[in-house]
Write an enzyme that holds these catalytic residues in place. Structure first.
Site, PDB file in Angstrom:
ATOM      1  N   THR A   1      68.415  50.669   6.449  1.00  6.80           N
ATOM      2  CA  THR A   1      67.278  51.520   6.126  1.00  6.80           C
ATOM      3  C   THR A   1      67.812  52.747   5.396  1.00  6.80           C
ATOM      4  OG1 THR A   1      67.294  52.863   8.151  1.00  6.80           O
ATOM      5  CG2 THR A   1      66.180  50.730   8.254  1.00  6.80           C
ATOM      6  N   CYS A   2      66.961  53.768   5.253  1.00  4.73           N
ATOM      7  CA  CYS A   2      67.362  54.942   4.473  1.00  4.73           C
ATOM      8  C   CYS A   2      68.586  55.651   5.043  1.00  4.73           C
ATOM      9  CB  CYS A   2      66.199  55.932   4.398  1.00  4.73           C
ATOM     10  SG  CYS A   2      64.837  55.382   3.363  1.00  4.73           S
TER      11      CYS A   2
ATOM     12  N   ARG B   1      70.488  54.508   8.007  1.00  6.88           N
ATOM     13  CA  ARG B   1      71.266  53.798   9.006  1.00  6.88           C
ATOM     14  C   ARG B   1      71.587  52.399   8.526  1.00  6.88           C
ATOM     15  NH1 ARG B   1      69.662  54.032  13.890  1.00  6.88           N
ATOM     16  NH2 ARG B   1      68.481  55.927  13.535  1.00  6.88           N
TER      17      ARG B   1
ATOM     18  N   GLY C   1      64.970  56.392  -9.762  1.00  7.84           N
ATOM     19  CA  GLY C   1      64.998  55.358  -8.740  1.00  7.84           C
ATOM     20  C   GLY C   1      63.771  54.474  -8.835  1.00  7.84           C
TER      21      GLY C   1
ATOM     22  N   GLY D   1      63.116  52.307  -5.793  1.00  8.76           N
ATOM     23  CA  GLY D   1      62.935  51.805  -4.444  1.00  8.76           C
ATOM     24  C   GLY D   1      61.761  52.461  -3.744  1.00  8.76           C
TER      25      GLY D   1
ATOM     26  N   SER E   1      63.779  57.610  12.613  1.00  5.47           N
ATOM     27  CA  SER E   1      63.936  58.023  11.222  1.00  5.47           C
ATOM     28  C   SER E   1      64.050  59.535  11.116  1.00  5.47           C
ATOM     29  CB  SER E   1      62.732  57.547  10.391  1.00  5.47           C
ATOM     30  OG  SER E   1      62.592  56.154  10.487  1.00  5.47           O
TER      31      SER E   1
END
Length: 346
Positions: free
Chosen positions: A35-36, A38, A176, A178, A95
């Site tokens: 994920t962003c 981790r 970007g 994403g 998060s």
């Protein structure tokens, strides 16, 4: 270990594929969850091989960037605790922006990638399927099951507060393609800036992002530096090994102007070197953005209560089918959380 030491642990797309293959080489059903902030290895079974391979790879990545991977950077769970942790991650409670709407999509993408390559099993697929379905219930009950709770949206809102000039006179560039980049792009469209552009390392992806939004201009990657220099607001949201902006090139990326340029760095690792400074520039780091928008205490309490109910339902589901859950999870977080997880197997 601080954030600066951990930032290079998050693998890019090529390294993610290699690491997924490595942790699955003994045949244990696994999912490499990225994920962003981790990267985690989730597996089903008694084998400790995925854990050993994962930790070795993380140590190698840290060493390659001049650091050492401390034990406090690695978190391990086993059994029902691993299941509960996976639920917390998918829900967005682990998060940086708690309740982040993008996280569930990232969990599904990681699971789908592992499954398409044959690295999962029917049993592990059922675990992820139940977690994904339960996550939706938790988010709905907590009151943050909406598309606006994203890092990109938070960045856009902070930029709107810091901007000195009218949006109608502001040129905006998003780097970007994403989830973070597109959510920022969509949020910034609401302000109707004078110009809104997007650029990505793959021009075709940037063109696709621009085409789907109509009034967004695509900038070729080869033209990114003059585009950065000409923009009043720049959102960096790329996954790169090296920063795009550093002390060595910042002067060429910022033109002298009456009003300062605003940069928001959502990159993983950071796209702007932390030591960068310029008289005509204000830089908003990811940490700055995350402290601006926190999950309300009441929402957190509702989320935790719903999460425990969903956790018990999943356990009951597998117990009724006499399927013993032997789930393991080992993870490395880019930014350690204050509520530290256990450091050894339970």
């Amino acid at each position: 270990m601080g954030a600066a030491q951990l930032m290079h642990l998050i693998p890019d797309a090529v390294e993610t594929e290699r690491l997924q293959f490595a942790i699955s080489r003994d045949g244990t059903p696994t999912v490499l969850l990225v994920t962003c902030n981790r990267v985690e290895c989730v597996w089903l079974g008694e084998s400790s091989s995925p854990d050993d391979v994962f930790v070795d790879c993380m140590r190698e990545r840290a060493a390659a960037h001049g650091g050492a991977l401390l034990e406090t950077a690695i978190v391990r769970y086993e059994g029902l605790e691993a299941l509960r942790h996976l639920l917390r991650v998918a829900t967005g409670l682990e998060s940086q922006l708690q309740g982040d709407s993008d996280i569930l999509g990232q969990v599904r993408i990681s699971w789908a990638a592992a499954r398409s390559q044959g690295f999962t099993s029917t049993a592990l697929d059922r675990v992820f399927e139940r977690v994904v379905n339960s996550t939706r219930h938790v988010r709905l009950h907590a009151g943050f099951d909406d598309a606006s709770r994203t890092i990109g949206r938070a960045a856009a809102d902070v930029l709107a507060e810091r901007l000195d000039t009218p949006w109608q006179e502001t040129r905006v560039l998003v780097l970007g393609s994403g989830a973070a980049a597109t959510s920022a792009l969509d949020a910034l469209q609401r302000y109707e800036p004078a110009e809104l552009a997007v650029s990505s390392r793959t021009d075709a992806r940037a063109e696709d992002v621009a085409r789907k939004r109509g009034n967004v201009r695509c900038v070729a990657w080869s033209d990114r530096e003059p585009a950065i220099a000409n923009a009043d607001v720049v959102v960096f949201a790329l996954r790169t090994e090296q920063p795009l902006a550093s002390e060595h090139n910042v002067s060429s990326l910022v033109t002298e102007r009456a009003n300062r340029a605003l940069w928001a760095d959502l990159g993983m690792p950071p796209n702007v070197q932390p030591t960068v400074q310029h008289d005509s520039l204000e830089i908003l780091s990811l940490g700055t953005l995350m402290t601006w928008r926190e999950l309300e205490v009441a929402s957190a309490d509702r989320a935790l209560a719903a999460l425990e109910r969903e956790h018990d339902l999943i356990v009951s589901h597998f117990e009724r089918r006499r399927q013993r859950l032997t789930v393991g999870a080992t993870g490395a977080s880019r930014v350690p959380r204050e509520a530290a997880a256990p450091q050894s197997w339970r």
